[in-house]
Each structure stands twice: as C-alpha cells, then as structure tokens.
Design a protein around this motif. Structure first.
Motif, PDB file in Angstrom:
ATOM      1  N   ASN A 296       0.803  -1.220   0.000  1.00  0.00           N
ATOM      2  CA  ASN A 296       0.000   0.000   0.000  1.00  0.00           C
ATOM      3  C   ASN A 296       0.836   1.270   0.000  1.00  0.00           C
ATOM      4  O   ASN A 296       0.447   2.270   0.544  1.00  0.00           O
ATOM      5  CB  ASN A 296      -0.968  -0.010   1.173  1.00  0.00           C
ATOM      6  CG  ASN A 296      -0.217  -0.165   2.469  1.00  0.00           C
ATOM      7  OD1 ASN A 296       1.004  -0.193   2.473  1.00  0.00           O
ATOM      8  ND2 ASN A 296      -0.928  -0.254   3.572  1.00  0.00           N
ATOM      9  N   HIS A 297       1.979   1.189  -0.649  1.00  0.00           N
ATOM     10  CA  HIS A 297       2.735   2.420  -0.862  1.00  0.00           C
ATOM     11  C   HIS A 297       2.155   3.172  -2.057  1.00  0.00           C
ATOM     12  O   HIS A 297       1.698   2.573  -3.021  1.00  0.00           O
ATOM     13  CB  HIS A 297       4.199   2.124  -1.158  1.00  0.00           C
ATOM     14  CG  HIS A 297       4.886   3.274  -1.833  1.00  0.00           C
ATOM     15  ND1 HIS A 297       5.405   4.320  -1.126  1.00  0.00           N
ATOM     16  CD2 HIS A 297       5.050   3.576  -3.138  1.00  0.00           C
ATOM     17  CE1 HIS A 297       5.897   5.212  -1.984  1.00  0.00           C
ATOM     18  NE2 HIS A 297       5.686   4.778  -3.217  1.00  0.00           N
ATOM     19  N   SER A 298       2.164   4.492  -1.991  1.00  0.00           N
ATOM     20  CA  SER A 298       1.872   5.297  -3.169  1.00  0.00           C
ATOM     21  C   SER A 298       2.751   6.537  -3.105  1.00  0.00           C
ATOM     22  O   SER A 298       3.042   7.047  -2.024  1.00  0.00           O
ATOM     23  CB  SER A 298       0.402   5.711  -3.186  1.00  0.00           C
ATOM     24  OG  SER A 298       0.210   6.684  -4.203  1.00  0.00           O
ATOM     25  N   CYS A 299       3.179   7.015  -4.271  1.00  0.00           N
ATOM     26  CA  CYS A 299       3.937   8.269  -4.301  1.00  0.00           C
ATOM     27  C   CYS A 299       3.004   9.464  -4.109  1.00  0.00           C
ATOM     28  O   CYS A 299       3.461  10.585  -3.923  1.00  0.00           O
ATOM     29  CB  CYS A 299       4.717   8.387  -5.606  1.00  0.00           C
ATOM     30  SG  CYS A 299       5.857   7.019  -5.867  1.00  0.00           S
ATOM     31  N   VAL A 300       1.689   9.229  -4.190  1.00  0.00           N
ATOM     32  CA  VAL A 300       0.704  10.264  -3.851  1.00  0.00           C
ATOM     33  C   VAL A 300      -0.230   9.696  -2.786  1.00  0.00           C
ATOM     34  O   VAL A 300      -1.368   9.336  -3.055  1.00  0.00           O
ATOM     35  CB  VAL A 300      -0.106  10.737  -5.083  1.00  0.00           C
ATOM     36  CG1 VAL A 300       0.638  11.823  -5.831  1.00  0.00           C
ATOM     37  CG2 VAL A 300      -0.414   9.581  -6.026  1.00  0.00           C
ATOM     38  N   SER A 344      14.031   8.438  -9.990  1.00  0.00           N
ATOM     39  CA  SER A 344      14.668   8.477  -8.666  1.00  0.00           C
ATOM     40  C   SER A 344      13.818   7.767  -7.620  1.00  0.00           C
ATOM     41  O   SER A 344      14.331   7.051  -6.764  1.00  0.00           O
ATOM     42  CB  SER A 344      14.885   9.921  -8.223  1.00  0.00           C
ATOM     43  OG  SER A 344      15.677  10.606  -9.155  1.00  0.00           O
ATOM     44  N   ARG A 345      12.512   7.984  -7.691  1.00  0.00           N
ATOM     45  CA  ARG A 345      11.630   7.316  -6.721  1.00  0.00           C
ATOM     46  C   ARG A 345      11.751   5.808  -6.854  1.00  0.00           C
ATOM     47  O   ARG A 345      11.865   5.088  -5.870  1.00  0.00           O
ATOM     48  CB  ARG A 345      10.169   7.742  -6.937  1.00  0.00           C
ATOM     49  CG  ARG A 345       9.902   9.214  -6.736  1.00  0.00           C
ATOM     50  CD  ARG A 345       8.412   9.494  -6.549  1.00  0.00           C
ATOM     51  NE  ARG A 345       7.553   8.964  -7.590  1.00  0.00           N
ATOM     52  CZ  ARG A 345       7.261   9.607  -8.738  1.00  0.00           C
ATOM     53  NH1 ARG A 345       7.784  10.789  -8.977  1.00  0.00           N
ATOM     54  NH2 ARG A 345       6.448   9.053  -9.623  1.00  0.00           N
ATOM     55  N   HIS A 346      11.735   5.360  -8.096  1.00  0.00           N
ATOM     56  CA  HIS A 346      11.817   3.912  -8.305  1.00  0.00           C
ATOM     57  C   HIS A 346      13.125   3.332  -7.816  1.00  0.00           C
ATOM     58  O   HIS A 346      13.168   2.237  -7.279  1.00  0.00           O
ATOM     59  CB  HIS A 346      11.580   3.585  -9.787  1.00  0.00           C
ATOM     60  CG  HIS A 346      10.134   3.520 -10.114  1.00  0.00           C
ATOM     61  ND1 HIS A 346       9.607   2.714 -11.076  1.00  0.00           N
ATOM     62  CD2 HIS A 346       9.080   4.166  -9.567  1.00  0.00           C
ATOM     63  CE1 HIS A 346       8.289   2.864 -11.117  1.00  0.00           C
ATOM     64  NE2 HIS A 346       7.957   3.753 -10.209  1.00  0.00           N
ATOM     65  N   VAL A 356       8.512  -2.470  -7.447  1.00  0.00           N
ATOM     66  CA  VAL A 356       8.371  -1.429  -8.464  1.00  0.00           C
ATOM     67  C   VAL A 356       7.013  -0.769  -8.264  1.00  0.00           C
ATOM     68  O   VAL A 356       5.989  -1.431  -8.252  1.00  0.00           O
ATOM     69  CB  VAL A 356       8.459  -2.029  -9.879  1.00  0.00           C
ATOM     70  CG1 VAL A 356       8.271  -0.949 -10.932  1.00  0.00           C
ATOM     71  CG2 VAL A 356       9.798  -2.734 -10.060  1.00  0.00           C
ATOM     72  N   CYS A 357       7.014   0.531  -8.071  1.00  0.00           N
ATOM     73  CA  CYS A 357       5.763   1.232  -7.764  1.00  0.00           C
ATOM     74  C   CYS A 357       4.918   1.416  -9.019  1.00  0.00           C
ATOM     75  O   CYS A 357       5.421   1.795 -10.070  1.00  0.00           O
ATOM     76  CB  CYS A 357       6.070   2.589  -7.144  1.00  0.00           C
ATOM     77  SG  CYS A 357       4.573   3.441  -6.620  1.00  0.00           S
ATOM     78  N   SER A 358       3.618   1.140  -8.862  1.00  0.00           N
ATOM     79  CA  SER A 358       2.715   1.393  -9.995  1.00  0.00           C
ATOM     80  C   SER A 358       1.540   2.233  -9.510  1.00  0.00           C
ATOM     81  O   SER A 358       0.390   1.982  -9.828  1.00  0.00           O
ATOM     82  CB  SER A 358       2.230   0.074 -10.593  1.00  0.00           C
ATOM     83  OG  SER A 358       1.641  -0.710  -9.581  1.00  0.00           O
ATOM     84  N   CYS A 359       1.851   3.241  -8.696  1.00  0.00           N
ATOM     85  CA  CYS A 359       0.813   4.134  -8.195  1.00  0.00           C
ATOM     86  C   CYS A 359       0.352   5.060  -9.339  1.00  0.00           C
ATOM     87  O   CYS A 359       1.010   5.125 -10.374  1.00  0.00           O
ATOM     88  CB  CYS A 359       1.347   4.952  -7.028  1.00  0.00           C
ATOM     89  SG  CYS A 359       2.470   6.258  -7.508  1.00  0.00           S
ATOM     90  N   PRO A 360      -0.754   5.766  -9.163  1.00  0.00           N
ATOM     91  CA  PRO A 360      -1.257   6.624 -10.243  1.00  0.00           C
ATOM     92  C   PRO A 360      -0.207   7.605 -10.769  1.00  0.00           C
ATOM     93  O   PRO A 360      -0.082   7.809 -11.971  1.00  0.00           O
ATOM     94  CB  PRO A 360      -2.416   7.380  -9.578  1.00  0.00           C
ATOM     95  CG  PRO A 360      -2.857   6.495  -8.472  1.00  0.00           C
ATOM     96  CD  PRO A 360      -1.638   5.762  -7.992  1.00  0.00           C
TER      97      PRO A 360
END
Ligand SMILES: [Zn+2]
Ligand SMILES: [Zn+2]
Ligand SMILES: [Zn+2]
Length: 397
Positions: A296-300, A344-346, A356-360
C-alpha cells in the motif's frame, strides 16, 4: 511484495479489538497482492485507526531520542518537568500546570531481576509473558561477557546507524517464540513473511552491513546462537535462516511479529481449547497472516502515519477525503523524495523495499522518458544518503 508499513497497517483490520469497520483488506491483483480499502467515507484529518507496533518502534525511538521510556510500550518515564530540566540544563526549571503531565511515577515498575523500567505493572507483565523471561540478563546486565551484551556490542561495532537495535528486535522475536506454547505455529507465521529469494535477502543484508557483510553476518550469527540457541528453532540459527530473519527485520522498520496482532495471537496461543476449536482458530490465524500482505505504498499517498500520543501508538490519518472503495495508501518515501522524478523514486523503492511502484503518479509518468540526464545522476550521487533510507520511516514523527 514490499512488506514494511503495510504489515503494521493491516494488523488492526478486524483483529485486535481496535478494528475499524471503515476499512477492509481486499485482493487487488496478483502483482500487487492485497490492499487496504475504505468501506465508507473517511474525512480528511480523521484517524483511520491506531496501531501499536510494539518492539521495533521502541528500539527506533530509543535510538532517536535518548530519553527514559518504558521498555515495553515506550511511554516516557520522565515527568515533563524533569524532561524540561534535563533539556534546558536548568535543574531549577519549573513548569506551570504540573497536573497536565500524565507521567505517573507511582505506577512505574521495574523488572526485579535486571531493573529495566516499565511504565506500569501491566507492561512489566506483558513483557515478561511475551519475551522478557528469556531475555532478562538478571544481575549480569552490565557484564560485558554476558552473551546478549556481547551480541549488542558486536552490533554496535558494525554500527549501522539508524537501526541500532535491530539485533535486539531479532532477539525479541526469537524470545517470543521460545516462550510461546505452540512454537511450530509461530515459526510458520513468521516464515510467511520471509518470502524473499536468497538473492534479494543478500541485497538487503549487503545494504545493511556494507561490503564485508558476509563475514559480519556470520560473526553475528555465532554470537546470536551463543545467546539464544534453541533446538526447536534451529532453522533460524542456520546461515540461511539467520539471513532470512535479518532481512525480515531489515526491511520492516516497524516490525512484524510485534504488533497488537502478535499479542492477540500470543493470547490465542495460550488458550486451552478443544482440539477441533484449536485447529479452527489456527487456520483462521494462518489465513489472516496470508491476507495481510498488502502493498500500500503510493507516491501520492492519501494517508499518513504519526505518533501523536508520545508513545508507541501509531496513528494512521487521512490526508484527504477517502471515498468508499478507494485504496488507503501511505508513502514509504518522505516528502522530498516524493518530489523527485519517477526514475529516482523507483530507484529508492527498488533498493530499499524491493518493489516497483505502480501508483497513479508513476503510471501517469510512465510514458515520460526516463530521466537519466547527468544532472539527475549527479543529484542522486550527492543528494542521496544511501544508508539512511531504510531507517527513515520513523524520523518524521
Ligand atoms: Zn509501558
Ligand atoms: Zn529483567
Ligand atoms: Zn509511485
């Protein structure tokens, strides 16, 4: 899938008595696993739930703030006035409204054998029943030759700064299982979280211990074995098992076997039940742990965590209105890191949490060319305190 906060996150869902019907765990996709979703409108600023991540939080806090705290729940043991006196360096410093200080010294208890302090008889009892009987050094508290002291000294000499006490968190996990009635079930439960490949584990250990990690891991394993070995848990003391345990603690800043759920499971473990009921309850708990793997990570993020009660109670608060059906996400990145490019976030997420993040936000930026300009590269080399990131989750308290 990345563990970290999500494990803590989901612990209270329908579990430990503090369940909120506002959230539920739901399957998202095979790649993403499970997530936490709102079942009703949660308003901005509302506390979604409160969670107590016992062991790890305490260690991190103790490392961050060197103040006297309950060894079990982290509550301050020093009165506000004493605290002010110590911090100002003025022994005569007086605080108005002393009645507003909630520290109640009459309730404090210490372990009669090693003198470690607790805020209350309840905490002393809870610690003793869960792990302290195994870990209590008795009168050898300051003896450098005591196996647990040797282990801690070795850990300090390797000094991975933000995680100064991870090794004792591992000791608490082992001690918890050692004290439990049904050890096999605990081993099974913990092993569900050790789902990384040997390579991924090596990466984490390398990250935590640096280039000489193999020799140091082996050195720690020997001391760990000397201090805590038990036949029933022999697999945790093998090179592979110890590496798994180490990687588990290393990637879970808040700890896993240490929340209110673990306490609840522990209490279940001690229940005297008919074999059939026991089987049913065990199956329920096993399933529950499987359900918990939420990414449940999100960059937003739409929720954040904090510790407003000045003890180990973790509050999860809505950053915006969350509609029913919406997934609740926190961020493993701090706000500066979230402002950085997708690339950079990735990089940070991949290295520290292995996913690997796949947030909106990441999906929306997926079509943009990877920012690999020299500027960005340089910024990364200089601006990123590589080793500081793993332990950073707790620093924005
Ligand atoms: Zn306490
Ligand atoms: Zn003790
Ligand atoms: Zn993202």
């Amino acid at each position: 899938m990345a563990a970290s906060m999500c494990d803590v996150f989901s612990f209270c869902v329908g579990v430990a008595g503090q369940a909120r019907s506002a959230v539920e765990v739901r399957f998202v996709s095979s790649a993403k696993g499970k997530g936490l979703f709102a079942t009703q409108l949660i308003r901005k600023g509302e506390t979604i739930f409160v969670e107590r991540p016992l062991v790890a939080a305490q260690f991190l806090w103790n490392a961050l703030y060197r103040y006297r705290a309950c060894d079990h729940c982290l509550r301050a043991l020093e009165k506000a006035e004493e605290n002010a006196q110590r911090l100002t360096g003025k022994p005569g410093q007086v605080l108005p409204h002393p009645e507003l200080c909630t520290v109640c010294k009459d309730l404090h208890q210490n372990c009669p054998h090693c003198q470690v302090m607790y805020c209350s008889a309840e905490c002393q009892l809870a610690a003793a029943e869960q792990y302290h009987r195994v870990l209590c050094p008795g009168p050898s508290q300051d003896d450098p030759l005591h196996p647990l002291n040797k282990l801690q000294e070795a850990w300090r000499s390797i000094h991975y700064p933000p995680e100064t006490a991870s090794i004792m968190l591992m000791a608490r996990m082992v001690a918890t299982v050692k004290q439990a009635k049904d050890k096999d079930r605990w081993i099974r439960l913990f092993s569900q979280f050790c789902n990384k490949t040997a390579n991924e584990e090596e990466e984490i250990v390398h990250k935590l211990l640096g280039d000489k990690f193999k020799g140091q891991l082996e050195f720690l394993r020997k001391l760990f074995t000397e201090a805590l070995y038990e036949e029933a848990l022999s697999q945790w003391f093998t090179p592979d098992g110890f590496r798994s345990l180490f990687a588990l603690v290393g990637t879970n800043g808040q700890g896993i076997g240490t929340s209110s759920l673990s306490q609840w499971v522990h209490a279940c473990d001690a229940l005297e039940l008919k074999p059939q009921d026991r089987e049913q309850l065990d199956a329920f708990i096993d399933q529950l742990y499987k359900d918990i793997e939420a990414g449940n990570h999100s960059c937003v993020p739409n929720a954040e965590t904090s510790f407003p009660e000045n003890n180990f109670l973790l509050h999860v608060t809505a950053l915006e209105d969350i509609k029913p059906g919406e997934e609740i996400c926190i961020s493993y990145l701090d706000c500066c890191q979230r402002e950085r490019s997708r690339h950079s976030r990735h990089k940070i997420l991949r290295e520290n949490y292995l996913f690997v993040c796949s947030c909106p936000k990441c999906l929306a930026e997926a079509d943009e060319p990877n920012v690999t300009s020299e500027e960005e590269e340089e910024e990364e080399e200089e601006g990123e305190p590589e080793d500081a990131e793993l332990g950073d989750e707790m620093t924005d308290v």
